[in-house]
Design a protein around this motif. Structure first.
Motif, PDB file in Angstrom:
ATOM      1  N   LYS A   4      40.202  30.275  32.587  1.00 33.11           N
ATOM      2  CA  LYS A   4      39.516  31.563  32.598  1.00 33.11           C
ATOM      3  C   LYS A   4      38.540  31.621  31.436  1.00 33.11           C
ATOM      4  CE  LYS A   4      42.555  34.753  34.915  1.00 33.11           C
ATOM      5  NZ  LYS A   4      43.068  36.106  34.855  1.00 33.11           N
ATOM      6  N   THR A   6      37.073  33.501  28.236  1.00 33.76           N
ATOM      7  CA  THR A   6      37.508  34.432  27.207  1.00 33.76           C
ATOM      8  C   THR A   6      36.384  34.552  26.184  1.00 33.76           C
ATOM      9  OG1 THR A   6      39.322  35.075  25.722  1.00 33.76           O
ATOM     10  CG2 THR A   6      38.661  32.763  25.686  1.00 33.76           C
ATOM     11  N   CYS A  54      33.772  39.030  33.803  1.00 37.45           N
ATOM     12  CA  CYS A  54      34.874  39.379  34.690  1.00 37.45           C
ATOM     13  C   CYS A  54      36.148  38.690  34.219  1.00 37.45           C
ATOM     14  CB  CYS A  54      34.550  38.974  36.126  1.00 37.45           C
ATOM     15  SG  CYS A  54      35.887  39.281  37.288  1.00 37.45           S
ATOM     16  N   GLU A  55      37.240  39.433  34.189  1.00 38.48           N
ATOM     17  CA  GLU A  55      38.528  38.882  33.776  1.00 38.48           C
ATOM     18  C   GLU A  55      39.249  38.168  34.913  1.00 38.48           C
ATOM     19  OE1 GLU A  55      40.666  42.203  32.116  1.00 38.48           O
ATOM     20  OE2 GLU A  55      39.539  42.094  30.249  1.00 38.48           O
ATOM     21  N   GLN A  56      38.678  38.192  36.118  1.00 44.09           N
ATOM     22  CA  GLN A  56      39.286  37.555  37.284  1.00 44.09           C
ATOM     23  C   GLN A  56      40.739  38.034  37.423  1.00 44.09           C
ATOM     24  OE1 GLN A  56      37.034  36.112  39.051  1.00 44.09           O
ATOM     25  NE2 GLN A  56      35.525  35.707  37.478  1.00 44.09           N
ATOM     26  N   CYS A  57      40.908  39.335  37.502  1.00 43.80           N
ATOM     27  CA  CYS A  57      42.233  39.968  37.565  1.00 43.80           C
ATOM     28  C   CYS A  57      43.073  39.430  38.719  1.00 43.80           C
ATOM     29  CB  CYS A  57      42.088  41.478  37.745  1.00 43.80           C
ATOM     30  SG  CYS A  57      41.124  42.295  36.462  1.00 43.80           S
ATOM     31  N   CYS A  95      35.940  48.832  38.322  1.00 40.81           N
ATOM     32  CA  CYS A  95      36.142  47.783  37.314  1.00 40.81           C
ATOM     33  C   CYS A  95      36.387  48.404  35.943  1.00 40.81           C
ATOM     34  CB  CYS A  95      34.941  46.838  37.263  1.00 40.81           C
ATOM     35  SG  CYS A  95      35.141  45.526  36.031  1.00 40.81           S
ATOM     36  N   ILE A  97      36.445  47.153  33.002  1.00 38.78           N
ATOM     37  CA  ILE A  97      35.650  46.674  31.862  1.00 38.78           C
ATOM     38  C   ILE A  97      34.154  46.682  32.138  1.00 38.78           C
ATOM     39  CG2 ILE A  97      37.513  45.274  30.884  1.00 38.78           C
ATOM     40  CD1 ILE A  97      36.015  42.803  32.027  1.00 38.78           C
ATOM     41  N   GLU A 135      44.427  29.157  31.330  1.00 37.55           N
ATOM     42  CA  GLU A 135      44.930  30.528  31.409  1.00 37.55           C
ATOM     43  C   GLU A 135      46.123  30.772  30.479  1.00 37.55           C
ATOM     44  OE1 GLU A 135      45.557  33.645  35.033  1.00 37.55           O
ATOM     45  OE2 GLU A 135      46.293  31.616  35.331  1.00 37.55           O
ATOM     46  N   LEU A 138      45.456  32.149  26.848  1.00 40.23           N
ATOM     47  CA  LEU A 138      44.802  33.436  26.609  1.00 40.23           C
ATOM     48  C   LEU A 138      45.616  34.335  25.690  1.00 40.23           C
ATOM     49  CD1 LEU A 138      43.253  34.257  30.071  1.00 40.23           C
ATOM     50  CD2 LEU A 138      42.090  33.535  27.998  1.00 40.23           C
ATOM     51  N   HIS A 142      44.240  36.371  22.395  1.00 38.66           N
ATOM     52  CA  HIS A 142      44.387  37.814  22.173  1.00 38.66           C
ATOM     53  C   HIS A 142      45.106  38.097  20.852  1.00 38.66           C
ATOM     54  CE1 HIS A 142      42.944  39.196  26.130  1.00 38.66           C
ATOM     55  NE2 HIS A 142      43.376  38.017  26.532  1.00 38.66           N
TER      56      HIS A 142
END
Length: 182
Positions: A4, A6, A54-57, A95, A97, A135, A138, A142
């Motif tokens: 992903k 970041t 996009c965080e690709q939720c 969305c 964000i 992934e 992440l 954070h």
């Protein structure tokens, strides 16, 4: 191993090269307003420059808001299917964000598709503010961002018994905690 995007905001200089390379790659235009990524700049203090991607939720609210099922998740990438999209912009509002964009020259909303697994914004970023990482790492990114936020903080304003006070972090180490406003 899924990867992903970041962002490390502290590294972003606000140069917007990521926007340009994305717009050229996806829209064929040297126009950052047509990019699937945007750099947000907030002023005056503190100055914040941060790419929005996009965080690709896993459970995308944009997909849930779409009345025509034009948003699908394939191999962890959230995609807008242009042939199903009616441009109602429900996804844009949904969305959390703000990573879905519109432009008057483009028929449907658009967002990051991670360039098929080779994000051009990552390669183009001169400050390495955008990373393409596994992934599972992440959480570490954070935690680092949270620690950096506190490390860079010098004082906090708060209210106690109706009076505005300041806690200066530099004074905590010396034992002094002058909480008075000056």
């Amino acid at each position: 191993m899924r990867k992903k995007l970041t962002v490390i905001p502290e590294r972003c200089s606000g140069c917007r090269v990521c926007e340009l390379v994305c717009a050229i790659s996806h829209a064929g235009a040297n126009n950052p307003k047509k990019a699937n990524i945007r750099v947000i700049s907030l002023y005056p203090h503190p100055v914040i420059k941060m790419p929005i991607v996009c965080e690709q939720c896993k459970k995308p609210k944009c997909r849930d808001a779409c009345p025509t099922d034009a948003i699908v998740v394939t191999d962890g990438v959230v995609t807008i299917l242009e042939d199903r999209c009616i441009s109602c912009h429900a996804c844009v509002s949904a969305c959390h964000i703000g990573a879905i964009f519109v432009h008057e020259d483009i028929d449907t909303p658009f967002k990051c598709d991670m360039c098929g697994g080779n994000p051009k914004c990552v390669a183009a970023c001169p400050k390495k503010a955008i990373l393409y990482v596994p992934e599972h790492t992440l959480g570490q990114a954070h935690r680092l961002a949270s620690a950096l936020q506190y490390a860079n903080m010098q004082e906090v304003e708060y209210f106690e018994h109706g009076k505005k006070k300041k806690l200066r972090y530099a004074e905590i180490e010396t034992g002094g905690t002058r909480g008075d406003s000056r």
